[in-house]
Design an enzyme around this catalytic site. Sequence first.
Site, mmCIF file in Angstrom:
data_model
loop_
_atom_site.group_PDB
_atom_site.id
_atom_site.type_symbol
_atom_site.label_atom_id
_atom_site.label_comp_id
_atom_site.label_asym_id
_atom_site.label_seq_id
_atom_site.Cartn_x
_atom_site.Cartn_y
_atom_site.Cartn_z
ATOM 1 N N HIS A 1 0.836 -1.200 0.000
ATOM 2 C CA HIS A 1 0.000 0.000 0.000
ATOM 3 C C HIS A 1 0.869 1.247 0.000
ATOM 4 C CE1 HIS A 1 0.392 1.990 3.967
ATOM 5 N NE2 HIS A 1 0.781 0.801 4.380
ATOM 6 N N CYS A 2 0.242 2.352 -0.411
ATOM 7 C CA CYS A 2 0.863 3.671 -0.315
ATOM 8 C C CYS A 2 -0.179 4.586 0.316
ATOM 9 C CB CYS A 2 1.317 4.162 -1.679
ATOM 10 S SG CYS A 2 -0.022 4.308 -2.895
ATOM 11 N N ARG A 3 -0.196 5.833 -0.060
ATOM 12 C CA ARG A 3 -1.200 6.731 0.503
ATOM 13 C C ARG A 3 -2.561 6.521 -0.134
ATOM 14 N NH1 ARG A 3 -2.500 11.067 3.346
ATOM 15 N NH2 ARG A 3 -4.024 12.540 2.514
#
Length: 564
Positions: A509-511
């Site tokens: 995941h990222c933002r």
Amino acid sequence: MAKKYLIVGGVAGGASVAAKLRRLSEDDHIVMFEKGPHVSFSNCCLPYYLSGTIETAEDLVLMTPQKFDNQYNIDARVNNEVISIDKENKEVEVKNLLTNEIYKESYDKLILSPGAQPIKPNLPGIEKINSFTIRNVVDIDKLQQSIQSIKPKHITVVGAGFIGIETVENLVEAGYKVSLVQSPNQVLKQFDYDLAQIMHKELYDKGVELILGDRVESFNENELILKSGKKISSEVVIFGIGVTPDSILAKNADLKLGKGNTIWVDHNYKTSDKDIYAVGDAIQVYNPITRDYGMLALAGPALKQARAVAMHIHNIPVIYPGYIGSSVVKCFDYNGATTGINEKVAKDMGLEYECAFIVPKDKVGLMPDSEELHFKLLFERPTGRILGAQAIGRGNVDKRIDVIATAMRAKATIDHLTDLELCYAPPFGSARDAVNMAGFVASNLLHDTFKQKHMSQLRTLHQEGALIIDVRERDEYELGHIKGAKLIPLSELRDRLDEIPKDKEVYLHCRSGQRSYNAVLALQNRGWDKVYNLSGGFIELCFYEYFRDKTTPREPIVSNYDFK
């Protein structure tokens, strides 16, 4: 030869039929009956009178009988209730509610637009409280005058649909302490549970006592008693738990009723009697997605139905497309829009479907007023047929959902969304609009370009000890992260491949989900086949977890929330 048309009910449906009939003929005699004192008013604006956004009750009234007479030569009779229909003699019986006079009027065609009645539960002790519903100008004025007279310390709204949410917002804006009680476990049933969490956070942050999964069982004086045993002291109680079609007049006339006691109509909005039509909240409408009938209490469809009826009466062909329930609502600083069906309905229908969930900016990110847009697109496997969409954010959500609704009307698929040519300039949007981006993601999912999990599944994965990799940069990670997640920034990913196993599932995941999507593809291209992108990213997880973390004793799975 001049005809005589009688219309039962004003507001959106009835008043629009009357006006369109006049535009199609100057010769006909048109009479509109409204049992209340106002024949045309903005019922969608009613809650905004409570906060002073609409300054006076009179401002809510759009047209008076005098204006209808002067501008349209329409005989609009307020405080006149149609109490029966004689189909054989083509007459209605009318009661003047001011004089109690009862009289008859004949018709060539009769149009019913009675609307819907707000539901008020018959619960023990309800007579002991100051209770209200909101349907018309009289209702909202009575409520406002009572609030100003009582000066309540606490107001409770029961029901968290559109009216409930708008009423809560305006009461808070007016300075009142408000509780909102909702029997289901979320507000706004049109939205899926995951997106509804954004609205839960907004209500919580604005000081609303939001009580979900509980319902009112009884009342004492100035007190609500919930099923859980919780008691709420409240001098004013407002019910917004839904509406029921006002079909009693049609039923008593032996007109055919449809699903849920709606008035049955055909594709021309004609009832089971060839000389009687019906429009608005009281009729059954067809949904081309569910392929079923139901009630749809929205002003937009009522206006379109009204136009269609007038045209059909004048032998002008009309098309009946059905309705998919496009709607929008404001909840303090957030806007929410939806069209088509949600996941719950798709599951109930047994459809094979997939969701594309993205969190782009609503315009170019460099613009100081750009806002994140939480956008969810549902589509059918394997056809790519668009089933529905939902969007919530502080910015322009209705534009995107309107595009999806239009695409659905044109029977477009997700692949059509990828190449839609939409307006672009930095103050308005981005060169790859959210609609395009949703189409890209949906198309990639449909064609198995990558695999995903949703943030609504993350807590379970976390409890199972899944390997979660955060590909944001270190400074972002330090502001807040998933507890136990391994930090491997995308900028370092290719140099740290040996830290990522190939023999077990890995969740990245990222933002917002975009950088982690790039990381997933980079790993796939190097031989990893058990990698998943976590859609919506850390920002979506924070919204999804926040309200329940704050209102239940459970342990948060994030070190800190990051909503900026």
